[in-house]
Design a protein around this motif. Structure first.
Motif, short mmCIF file in Angstrom:
data_model
loop_
_atom_site.label_atom_id
_atom_site.label_comp_id
_atom_site.label_asym_id
_atom_site.label_seq_id
_atom_site.Cartn_x
_atom_site.Cartn_y
_atom_site.Cartn_z
N UNK A 134 35.81 40.74 27.43
CA UNK A 134 36.68 41.11 28.54
C UNK A 134 36.69 40.05 29.61
N UNK A 135 37.32 40.36 30.73
CA UNK A 135 37.35 39.47 31.88
C UNK A 135 35.93 39.41 32.46
N UNK A 136 35.47 38.20 32.69
CA UNK A 136 34.11 38.00 33.20
C UNK A 136 34.18 37.56 34.65
N UNK A 137 33.38 38.17 35.49
CA UNK A 137 33.31 37.78 36.89
C UNK A 137 31.86 37.57 37.28
N UNK A 138 31.65 36.61 38.17
CA UNK A 138 30.32 36.44 38.75
C UNK A 138 30.44 35.89 40.16
N UNK A 139 29.48 36.20 41.02
CA UNK A 139 28.39 37.16 40.78
C UNK A 139 28.92 38.60 40.83
N UNK A 140 28.09 39.55 40.48
CA UNK A 140 28.51 40.94 40.57
C UNK A 140 28.34 41.48 41.98
N UNK A 152 33.86 33.68 40.94
CA UNK A 152 34.35 33.02 39.73
C UNK A 152 34.88 34.04 38.74
N UNK A 153 35.93 33.67 38.04
CA UNK A 153 36.53 34.57 37.06
C UNK A 153 36.89 33.79 35.80
N UNK A 154 36.54 34.35 34.66
CA UNK A 154 36.95 33.81 33.37
C UNK A 154 37.82 34.85 32.68
N UNK A 155 39.10 34.58 32.49
CA UNK A 155 39.99 35.60 31.92
C UNK A 155 39.82 35.74 30.42
N UNK A 156 40.49 36.70 29.86
CA UNK A 156 40.49 36.89 28.42
C UNK A 156 41.20 35.71 27.77
N UNK A 157 40.63 35.22 26.69
CA UNK A 157 41.19 34.07 26.00
C UNK A 157 42.65 34.32 25.61
N UNK A 158 43.49 33.35 25.94
CA UNK A 158 44.91 33.46 25.59
C UNK A 158 45.76 34.10 26.68
N UNK A 167 43.55 39.76 34.16
CA UNK A 167 44.36 38.81 33.42
C UNK A 167 45.32 39.54 32.50
N UNK A 168 46.39 38.87 32.14
CA UNK A 168 47.36 39.45 31.21
C UNK A 168 48.15 38.32 30.56
N UNK A 169 48.95 38.69 29.58
CA UNK A 169 49.88 37.74 28.98
C UNK A 169 51.27 38.01 29.54
N UNK A 170 52.00 36.95 29.72
CA UNK A 170 53.42 37.09 30.02
C UNK A 170 54.16 36.26 29.00
N UNK A 171 55.12 36.89 28.32
CA UNK A 171 55.93 36.18 27.35
C UNK A 171 57.38 36.51 27.63
#
Lengths: 116, 113
Positions: free
Chosen positions: A3-9, A22-28, A94-98
């Motif tokens: 899932x979406x990763x955030x730090x710190x909590x 910091x945020x790391x979104x879902x791949x893609x 995060x999300x996809x937009x197409x």
């Protein structure tokens, strides 16, 4: 899938200090959002990125808040200097937009900021 | 400007009773409406969106453009439905606010055994 990763909590700082999330979104997922959620309220959008471009930052208090999304993947949200009123939960999604289709937004666990 | 109003901060029902969480919105145009749910110690997650016209976990919601409402309903509430529920709105596809979610203040639903 991860899932979406955030730090710190959690983060506790004194007023006038800087802080970064910091945020790391879902791949893609090409679209990334930062929301602020005050106690007892729904989330409010601060900034939205499509790839590395900030397409909506109208709600971001630019005097003290800044954000970046280098290479269109991870993102950092910074507050400098923090004020007491910045105490809140900061959510990344995060999300996809197409084309004209926006797919579901997936939320991270959030960072709970306390400014003393 | 787009706005979402959830008039009830707290809603309590007994297991097996019907439940309706109210949501009213303000938007000039054709919005997309969503319900998000946050269970205890979990992330905010999508429950349903009006364009899907699905029933998720027994919940349904119908968009009433005349009354500008998108109430969430379930005929028989379960204890596991206890959570925070947020109604949210996004602008129509092609518009400047498409994909930008505006949330209501949320309703805490408690289902008693």
């Amino acid at each position: 899938e991860a899932g979406v990763v955030q730090s710190p909590r959690y983060k506790i700082i004194e007023k006038k200090q800087p802080v970064a999330f910091w945020c790391n979104p879902i791949s893609g997922h090409n679209t990334l959002y930062w929301y602020r959620q005050n106690l007892g309220q729904g989330p409010e959008l601060l900034i939205r990125y499509e790839n590395e471009e900030a397409v909506d930052d109208s709600q971001l208090p630019k005097d003290r808040f800044s954000a970046e999304r280098l290479k269109g993947v991870d993102s950092t949200l910074k507050i400098q200097p923090a004020e007491l009123g910045d105490s809140a939960v900061y959510l990344c999604a995060s999300s996809r937009i197409a084309g004209l289709t926006t797919y579901e937004q997936y939320f991270g666990p959030g960072t709970r900021l306390t400014v003393t | 400007a787009q706005r979402v109003t959830q008039p009830e901060k707290l809603l309590s029902v007994f297991k097996g009773a019907p439940v309706e969480l109210k949501c009213n919105y303000s938007y000039s145009g054709s919005p997309e409406l969503f319900w998000y749910v946050q269970y205890s110690r979990q992330r905010l997650q999508l429950l349903l969106r009006h364009i899907s016209r699905e029933s998720i976990k027994g919940f349904t919601a119908d968009l009433n453009k005349g009354e500008t409402s998108f109430h969430l309903k379930k005929p028989f509430a379960q204890e596991e439905d206890s959570a925070m529920y947020y109604c949210a709105l996004s602008g129509a596809a092609g518009g400047t606010s498409y994909g930008k979610l505006t949330f209501g203040q949320g309703t805490i639903l408690t289902v008693h055994p």
